[in-house]
Motif scaffolding. Structure first.
Motif, PDB file in Angstrom:
ATOM      1  N   GLN A   1       0.884  -1.170   0.073  1.00 19.42           N
ATOM      2  CA  GLN A   1       0.028  -0.019  -0.101  1.00 19.42           C
ATOM      3  C   GLN A   1       0.851   1.310   0.018  1.00 19.42           C
ATOM      4  N   TRP A   2       2.073   1.062   0.849  1.00 23.14           N
ATOM      5  CA  TRP A   2       2.683   2.368   0.799  1.00 23.14           C
ATOM      6  C   TRP A   2       3.509   2.603  -0.770  1.00 23.14           C
ATOM      7  N   LEU A   3       3.611   1.408  -1.381  1.00 21.83           N
ATOM      8  CA  LEU A   3       4.199   1.601  -2.706  1.00 21.83           C
ATOM      9  C   LEU A   3       3.329   2.224  -3.643  1.00 21.83           C
ATOM     10  N   ILE A   4       1.958   1.873  -3.488  1.00 19.97           N
ATOM     11  CA  ILE A   4       0.959   2.224  -4.386  1.00 19.97           C
ATOM     12  C   ILE A   4       0.588   3.775  -3.993  1.00 19.97           C
ATOM     13  N   ASP A   5       0.729   4.029  -2.697  1.00 18.46           N
ATOM     14  CA  ASP A   5       0.449   5.673  -2.536  1.00 18.46           C
ATOM     15  C   ASP A   5       1.444   6.512  -2.927  1.00 18.46           C
ATOM     16  N   HIS A   6       2.668   6.300  -2.366  1.00 18.93           N
ATOM     17  CA  HIS A   6       3.806   6.969  -2.758  1.00 18.93           C
ATOM     18  C   HIS A   6       4.648   6.942  -3.948  1.00 18.93           C
ATOM     19  N   PHE A   7       4.817   5.741  -4.507  1.00 20.73           N
ATOM     20  CA  PHE A   7       5.697   5.485  -5.776  1.00 20.73           C
ATOM     21  C   PHE A   7       4.846   5.625  -6.872  1.00 20.73           C
ATOM     22  N   MET A   8       3.439   5.045  -6.793  1.00 23.16           N
ATOM     23  CA  MET A   8       2.781   4.827  -8.135  1.00 23.16           C
ATOM     24  C   MET A   8       1.917   6.442  -8.300  1.00 23.16           C
ATOM     25  N   GLY A   9       2.027   7.176  -7.261  1.00 22.19           N
ATOM     26  CA  GLY A   9       1.118   8.487  -7.211  1.00 22.19           C
ATOM     27  C   GLY A   9      -0.293   8.363  -7.050  1.00 22.19           C
ATOM     28  N   MET A  10      -0.769   7.006  -6.327  1.00 21.17           N
ATOM     29  CA  MET A  10      -2.353   6.795  -6.230  1.00 21.17           C
ATOM     30  C   MET A  10      -2.788   7.600  -5.081  1.00 21.17           C
ATOM     31  N   LYS A  11      -2.114   8.400  -4.493  1.00 20.43           N
ATOM     32  CA  LYS A  11      -2.612   9.269  -3.208  1.00 20.43           C
ATOM     33  C   LYS A  11      -3.535  10.415  -3.745  1.00 20.43           C
ATOM     34  N   THR A  12      -3.138  10.828  -4.824  1.00 18.60           N
ATOM     35  CA  THR A  12      -3.928  11.952  -5.560  1.00 18.60           C
ATOM     36  C   THR A  12      -4.649  11.492  -6.898  1.00 18.60           C
ATOM     37  N   ALA A  13      -4.569  10.340  -6.994  1.00 12.22           N
ATOM     38  CA  ALA A  13      -5.343   9.628  -8.176  1.00 12.22           C
ATOM     39  C   ALA A  13      -6.946   9.533  -7.944  1.00 12.22           C
ATOM     40  N   PRO A  14      -7.599   9.520  -8.954  1.00 15.44           N
ATOM     41  CA  PRO A  14      -9.002   9.303  -8.701  1.00 15.44           C
ATOM     42  C   PRO A  14      -9.571   8.208  -7.848  1.00 15.44           C
ATOM     43  N   MET A  15     -10.655   8.227  -7.097  1.00 18.31           N
ATOM     44  CA  MET A  15     -10.878   7.118  -6.055  1.00 18.31           C
ATOM     45  C   MET A  15     -11.164   6.006  -6.783  1.00 18.31           C
ATOM     46  N   GLY A  16     -11.731   5.905  -7.670  1.00 18.02           N
ATOM     47  CA  GLY A  16     -11.889   4.612  -8.771  1.00 18.02           C
ATOM     48  C   GLY A  16     -10.628   4.047  -8.893  1.00 18.02           C
ATOM     49  N   LEU A  17      -9.793   4.696  -9.356  1.00 16.97           N
ATOM     50  CA  LEU A  17      -8.469   4.099  -9.847  1.00 16.97           C
ATOM     51  C   LEU A  17      -7.696   3.388  -8.808  1.00 16.97           C
ATOM     52  N   ARG A  18      -7.788   4.302  -7.507  1.00 20.47           N
ATOM     53  CA  ARG A  18      -6.990   4.013  -6.131  1.00 20.47           C
ATOM     54  C   ARG A  18      -7.617   2.861  -5.752  1.00 20.47           C
ATOM     55  N   LEU A  19      -8.991   2.603  -5.783  1.00 22.27           N
ATOM     56  CA  LEU A  19      -9.553   1.590  -5.015  1.00 22.27           C
ATOM     57  C   LEU A  19      -9.428   0.237  -5.926  1.00 22.27           C
ATOM     58  N   ALA A  20      -9.040   0.518  -7.519  1.00 24.70           N
ATOM     59  CA  ALA A  20      -9.037  -0.823  -8.358  1.00 24.70           C
ATOM     60  C   ALA A  20      -7.525  -1.189  -7.689  1.00 24.70           C
ATOM     61  N   VAL A  21      -6.565  -0.268  -7.795  1.00 24.47           N
ATOM     62  CA  VAL A  21      -5.230  -0.775  -7.280  1.00 24.47           C
ATOM     63  C   VAL A  21      -5.005  -1.389  -6.168  1.00 24.47           C
ATOM     64  N   SER A  22      -5.635  -0.642  -5.216  1.00 19.96           N
ATOM     65  CA  SER A  22      -5.548  -1.285  -3.827  1.00 19.96           C
ATOM     66  C   SER A  22      -6.338  -2.548  -3.724  1.00 19.96           C
ATOM     67  N   GLY A  23      -7.398  -2.729  -4.501  1.00 20.45           N
ATOM     68  CA  GLY A  23      -8.265  -3.986  -4.328  1.00 20.45           C
ATOM     69  C   GLY A  23      -7.363  -5.110  -5.180  1.00 20.45           C
ATOM     70  N   TRP A  24      -6.446  -4.834  -6.081  1.00 22.19           N
ATOM     71  CA  TRP A  24      -5.739  -5.883  -6.780  1.00 22.19           C
ATOM     72  C   TRP A  24      -4.773  -6.225  -5.644  1.00 22.19           C
ATOM     73  N   LEU A  25      -3.931  -5.315  -5.106  1.00 21.28           N
ATOM     74  CA  LEU A  25      -3.169  -5.769  -3.735  1.00 21.28           C
ATOM     75  C   LEU A  25      -3.987  -6.830  -2.877  1.00 21.28           C
ATOM     76  N   LEU A  26      -5.062  -6.333  -2.418  1.00 23.16           N
ATOM     77  CA  LEU A  26      -5.787  -7.292  -1.525  1.00 23.16           C
ATOM     78  C   LEU A  26      -6.075  -8.650  -2.403  1.00 23.16           C
ATOM     79  N   ALA A  27      -6.384  -8.674  -3.197  1.00 29.52           N
ATOM     80  CA  ALA A  27      -6.664 -10.018  -4.037  1.00 29.52           C
ATOM     81  C   ALA A  27      -5.430 -10.799  -4.066  1.00 29.52           C
ATOM     82  N   VAL A  28      -4.106 -10.160  -4.169  1.00 28.82           N
ATOM     83  CA  VAL A  28      -3.072 -11.102  -4.324  1.00 28.82           C
ATOM     84  C   VAL A  28      -2.587 -11.441  -2.952  1.00 28.82           C
ATOM     85  N   LEU A  29      -2.758 -10.538  -1.954  1.00 33.23           N
ATOM     86  CA  LEU A  29      -2.623 -11.350  -0.534  1.00 33.23           C
ATOM     87  C   LEU A  29      -3.542 -12.053  -0.263  1.00 33.23           C
ATOM     88  N   ALA A  30      -4.792 -11.984  -0.473  1.00 34.75           N
ATOM     89  CA  ALA A  30      -5.690 -12.904  -0.107  1.00 34.75           C
ATOM     90  C   ALA A  30      -5.407 -14.365  -0.760  1.00 34.75           C
TER      91      ALA A  30
END
Length: 84
Positions: free
Chosen positions: A49-78
């Motif tokens: 999540q830290w990588l997604i927020d800081h290095f991919m620039g998702m902290k300022t991305a639209p909420m839908g895109l941010r949720l999609a990328v974070s959801g992908w991370l959650l799916a991989v970890l699950a």
């Protein structure tokens, strides 16, 4: 900005080394068992999540895109957690 990214990168490196150290301690594996695996998985979630927020620039991305990328991370970890 550069100083903050460098500090963030060093923190991620420290978390990676911590995860590696936890995974390579035979005495911890005998004592902690499955809890140690879950700790390393949670550590991976934090780092991801830290990588997604800081290095991919998702902290300022639209909420839908941010949720999609974070959801992908959650799916991989699950999926990884299914094999613990």
């Amino acid at each position: 900005m550069t100083h903050r990214l460098t500090l963030s990168w060093l923190s991620l490196l420290a978390l990676t080394l911590l995860g590696w150290w936890l995974g390579h301690q035979p005495t911890l594996a005998l004592i902690q068992g499955e809890w140690l695996l879950w700790a390393v998985l949670v550590l991976s979630a934090v780092k991801g999540q830290w990588l997604i927020d800081h290095f991919m620039g998702m902290k300022t991305a639209p909420m839908g895109l941010r949720l999609a990328v974070s959801g992908w991370l959650l799916a991989v970890l699950a999926a990884m957690a299914l094999f613990l």
